[in-house]
Scaffold this active site. Structure first.
Site, short mmCIF file in Angstrom:
data_model
loop_
_atom_site.label_atom_id
_atom_site.label_comp_id
_atom_site.label_asym_id
_atom_site.label_seq_id
_atom_site.Cartn_x
_atom_site.Cartn_y
_atom_site.Cartn_z
N ASN A 34 0.85 -1.19 0.00
CA ASN A 34 0.00 0.00 0.00
C ASN A 34 0.88 1.24 0.00
OD1 ASN A 34 0.39 1.02 2.87
ND2 ASN A 34 -0.22 -1.11 3.23
N ARG A 35 0.26 2.41 -0.07
CA ARG A 35 1.01 3.64 -0.31
C ARG A 35 1.39 4.39 0.95
NH1 ARG A 35 -2.29 7.24 -3.48
NH2 ARG A 35 -0.37 8.40 -3.76
#
Ligand code: CTP
Ligand code: CA
Length: 229
Positions: A34-35
């Site tokens: 994920n970011r």
């Protein structure tokens, strides 16, 4: 000339913070991730340390450097993070789960690199649900230990987003939930942040925006006000 030191209102307190984003391996060269950059969690660690706390940071793939003096335990997957958090929680007065934790992981980690199937246009991955680390920490909470969650929501409507936060804190049983809005350009990997802190009843006890460090200090203020760690 004197430099302003923040109030030492966390002196002697042991603070455990998770930050960054977990990665779930698929094969030797690939993962699901994920970011999350880890910036808000690192800012919390820095703020708590400057207020006198002894800080342990459980770090999952941080994109930025951690300030000196903070003990860092490096993890990768959600199961790693869970194991490390459970161990460290035994000696923590305050736990903040700022990490972005993968909800699912590949059902099987392949020993060899997955080959492309050139006969088809699609690939389906079989995923299994990860444990809820925060809910597990709440279930095993030590007396007096304060546990704070984070929730990144993309819902743009204020009332609907707060309703999501209210049901989330009630589901997990955390003392406080820090709610922020994220999207393709907001929240992640940015310098600033805008948050709301909800209590167990789902009421907003704090709203703050600004640099991640100033927001971190406001979050710690609201924890001390609400719970007196
Ligand atoms: N969290 C956790 N373990 C998980 C998933 C989330 O400990 N398997 C923690 C996060 O670190 C965060 C809080 O729970 O502090 C809320 O995470 P979030 O992803 O917003 O909650 P979920 O229950 O996974 O709900 P959603 O379906 O919105 O992702
Ligand atoms: Ca989730």
């Amino acid at each position: 000339s004197a430099v302003d030191l923040p109030a030492q209102d966390l002196a002697g307190r042991r603070v455990l913070i998770s930050a960054g984003g977990t990665r779930e391996p698929l094969d030797p060269v690939r993962f699901l991730g994920n970011r999350s950059s880890g910036r808000q969690g690192i800012a919390l660690a820095q703020a708590a340390q400057s207020r006198g706390a002894t800080v342990t940071l459980v770090a999952a793939h941080l994109e930025v450097v951690v300030p000196e003096g903070i003990r860092v335990l490096t993890v990768s997957s959600t199961l790693d993070l869970q194991r490390t958090m459970q161990e460290a929680a035994a000696s923590a007065d305050l736990i903040v789960m700022a990490a972005a934790v993968a909800d699912y992981r590949p059902a099987e980690v392949r020993a060899d690199k997955i080959k492309k199937d050139t006969t088809g246009e699609r690939l389906s991955l079989d995923l299994v649900r990860n444990p809820d680390v925060l809910a597990g920490l709440v279930a095993e909470r030590r007396p007096g230990q304060v546990i704070v969650g984070f929730a990144a929501e993309t819902e743009p409507d204020d009332a609907l987003r707060r309703e999501l936060g209210r049901s989330k804190i009630q589901r997990k049983g955390a003392d406080l939930l820090v709610l922020n809005r994220v999207g393709w350009t907001e929240g992640f990997a940015t310098e600033g942040n805008a948050i709301e802190v909800l209590n167990g009843a789902g009421d907003i006890v704090m709203e703050a925006s600004g640099t991640k460090l100033s927001v971190a200090h406001r979050i710690l203020d609201s924890i001390l006000q609400a719970r007196g760690v």
